[in-house]
Design a protein around this motif. Structure first.
Motif, PDB file in Angstrom:
ATOM      1  N   LYS A  64     -29.097 -34.901 -15.952  1.00 14.93           N
ATOM      2  CA  LYS A  64     -29.220 -34.123 -17.287  1.00 14.93           C
ATOM      3  C   LYS A  64     -28.663 -33.785 -18.302  1.00 14.93           C
ATOM      4  O   LYS A  64     -27.351 -34.392 -18.105  1.00 14.93           O
ATOM      5  CB  LYS A  64     -29.287 -32.219 -16.533  1.00 14.93           C
ATOM      6  CG  LYS A  64     -29.438 -30.978 -17.537  1.00 14.93           C
ATOM      7  CD  LYS A  64     -30.841 -30.897 -16.580  1.00 14.93           C
ATOM      8  CE  LYS A  64     -31.744 -29.908 -17.171  1.00 14.93           C
ATOM      9  NZ  LYS A  64     -32.670 -29.734 -17.481  1.00 14.93           N
ATOM     10  N   ASN A  66     -26.405 -32.914 -21.872  1.00 15.80           N
ATOM     11  CA  ASN A  66     -26.275 -31.514 -22.317  1.00 15.80           C
ATOM     12  C   ASN A  66     -25.921 -30.757 -23.558  1.00 15.80           C
ATOM     13  O   ASN A  66     -27.217 -31.481 -24.042  1.00 15.80           O
ATOM     14  CB  ASN A  66     -24.059 -31.576 -22.445  1.00 15.80           C
ATOM     15  CG  ASN A  66     -23.861 -32.494 -23.226  1.00 15.80           C
ATOM     16  OD1 ASN A  66     -24.201 -32.458 -24.370  1.00 15.80           O
ATOM     17  ND2 ASN A  66     -23.166 -33.329 -23.547  1.00 15.80           N
ATOM     18  N   GLU A  67     -26.234 -29.279 -23.828  1.00 16.98           N
ATOM     19  CA  GLU A  67     -26.846 -29.389 -25.267  1.00 16.98           C
ATOM     20  C   GLU A  67     -26.343 -29.786 -26.371  1.00 16.98           C
ATOM     21  O   GLU A  67     -27.253 -29.394 -26.893  1.00 16.98           O
ATOM     22  CB  GLU A  67     -25.926 -27.298 -24.955  1.00 16.98           C
ATOM     23  CG  GLU A  67     -24.789 -27.621 -25.296  1.00 16.98           C
ATOM     24  CD  GLU A  67     -24.210 -26.062 -25.338  1.00 16.98           C
ATOM     25  OE1 GLU A  67     -23.479 -25.629 -26.000  1.00 16.98           O
ATOM     26  OE2 GLU A  67     -24.920 -24.990 -24.946  1.00 16.98           O
ATOM     27  N   ASN A  68     -25.070 -30.716 -26.215  1.00 17.29           N
ATOM     28  CA  ASN A  68     -25.243 -31.227 -27.608  1.00 17.29           C
ATOM     29  C   ASN A  68     -25.791 -32.721 -27.799  1.00 17.29           C
ATOM     30  O   ASN A  68     -25.589 -33.552 -28.942  1.00 17.29           O
ATOM     31  CB  ASN A  68     -23.684 -31.567 -28.084  1.00 17.29           C
ATOM     32  CG  ASN A  68     -23.095 -29.500 -27.787  1.00 17.29           C
ATOM     33  OD1 ASN A  68     -23.869 -29.106 -28.454  1.00 17.29           O
ATOM     34  ND2 ASN A  68     -21.812 -29.983 -27.775  1.00 17.29           N
ATOM     35  N   GLN A  69     -26.613 -32.997 -26.602  1.00 21.44           N
ATOM     36  CA  GLN A  69     -26.973 -34.790 -26.653  1.00 21.44           C
ATOM     37  C   GLN A  69     -28.225 -34.654 -26.636  1.00 21.44           C
ATOM     38  O   GLN A  69     -29.437 -33.585 -26.842  1.00 21.44           O
ATOM     39  CB  GLN A  69     -26.765 -35.038 -25.324  1.00 21.44           C
ATOM     40  CG  GLN A  69     -25.532 -35.057 -25.137  1.00 21.44           C
ATOM     41  CD  GLN A  69     -25.035 -35.869 -23.226  1.00 21.44           C
ATOM     42  OE1 GLN A  69     -25.911 -35.408 -22.124  1.00 21.44           O
ATOM     43  NE2 GLN A  69     -23.958 -37.154 -23.610  1.00 21.44           N
ATOM     44  N   LYS A  70     -28.978 -35.454 -27.559  1.00 21.71           N
ATOM     45  CA  LYS A  70     -30.462 -35.657 -27.831  1.00 21.71           C
ATOM     46  C   LYS A  70     -30.657 -37.243 -27.283  1.00 21.71           C
ATOM     47  O   LYS A  70     -29.669 -37.962 -27.769  1.00 21.71           O
ATOM     48  CB  LYS A  70     -30.686 -35.655 -29.419  1.00 21.71           C
ATOM     49  CG  LYS A  70     -30.259 -34.350 -29.561  1.00 21.71           C
ATOM     50  CD  LYS A  70     -31.095 -33.160 -29.886  1.00 21.71           C
ATOM     51  CE  LYS A  70     -31.113 -32.207 -29.774  1.00 21.71           C
ATOM     52  NZ  LYS A  70     -31.195 -30.929 -29.084  1.00 21.71           N
ATOM     53  N   GLU A  91     -24.945 -37.892 -29.999  1.00 23.17           N
ATOM     54  CA  GLU A  91     -24.392 -36.459 -29.382  1.00 23.17           C
ATOM     55  C   GLU A  91     -24.421 -35.237 -30.909  1.00 23.17           C
ATOM     56  O   GLU A  91     -24.724 -36.016 -31.925  1.00 23.17           O
ATOM     57  CB  GLU A  91     -22.435 -36.658 -29.710  1.00 23.17           C
ATOM     58  CG  GLU A  91     -22.397 -36.308 -27.611  1.00 23.17           C
ATOM     59  CD  GLU A  91     -22.051 -35.765 -27.476  1.00 23.17           C
ATOM     60  OE1 GLU A  91     -21.738 -34.302 -27.469  1.00 23.17           O
ATOM     61  OE2 GLU A  91     -22.485 -36.596 -25.807  1.00 23.17           O
ATOM     62  N   LYS A  94     -21.984 -29.570 -33.877  1.00 20.94           N
ATOM     63  CA  LYS A  94     -22.122 -28.349 -34.148  1.00 20.94           C
ATOM     64  C   LYS A  94     -22.944 -27.888 -35.138  1.00 20.94           C
ATOM     65  O   LYS A  94     -22.344 -28.017 -35.847  1.00 20.94           O
ATOM     66  CB  LYS A  94     -21.000 -26.863 -33.025  1.00 20.94           C
ATOM     67  CG  LYS A  94     -19.666 -27.074 -34.170  1.00 20.94           C
ATOM     68  CD  LYS A  94     -18.940 -26.969 -33.799  1.00 20.94           C
ATOM     69  CE  LYS A  94     -18.187 -26.245 -35.036  1.00 20.94           C
ATOM     70  NZ  LYS A  94     -17.432 -24.561 -35.205  1.00 20.94           N
TER      71      LYS A  94
END
Length: 127
Positions: A64, A66-70, A91, A94
């Motif tokens: 999975k 994380n919320e900062n990865q694309k 990354e 923010k």
């Protein structure tokens, strides 16, 4: 031959992904069609919702995000090519908070030595 990984770990129990960028349904017993979204992203219909095919394939092999990865394609790569060797993760910085934005405006004001006749007068900086 392409390596196959089950996407069970990332929430898709009956989906298999191949390292050459294909997504297989074990229920329908066929490869699912990957279609371009209006933005040009490769998408696949999973559980009644359109999903980014790059993310589904990346997560099946690497876990999975994380919320900062694309997930994106490598520079110069084909946008519709979802093979693992064409994908990379980056990354995302923010998002600016209102306080970050305010601090930046104060710095700009100080750098420009804004005077009262400027549209960026002190009223803008009242909290």
């Amino acid at each position: 031959m392409a390596e196959i990984k089950k996407a069970k770990a990332v929430g898709y129990e009956n989906i298999g992904c191949t390292s050459d960028g294909k997504i297989f349904s074990t229920v329908e017993k066929k490869y699912l069609e990957i279609e371009p979204s209006p933005n040009g992203f490769p998408c696949v219909m999973l559980m009644g919702k359109w999903r980014n095919a790059r993310v589904v394939i990346w997560e099946a092999f690497n876990g999975k995000l994380n919320e900062n990865q694309k997930v994106t394609v490598k520079k110069g790569g084909d946008k519709m090519d979802c093979s693992l060797d064409n994908l990379e993760v980056f990354e995302v910085k923010k998002e600016l908070t209102p306080q970050d934005f305010y601090d930046i405006l104060v710095e700009i004001k100080d750098l420009l030595k804004v005077n009262k006749s400027n549209p960026l007068d002190d009223d803008l900086f009242k909290v």
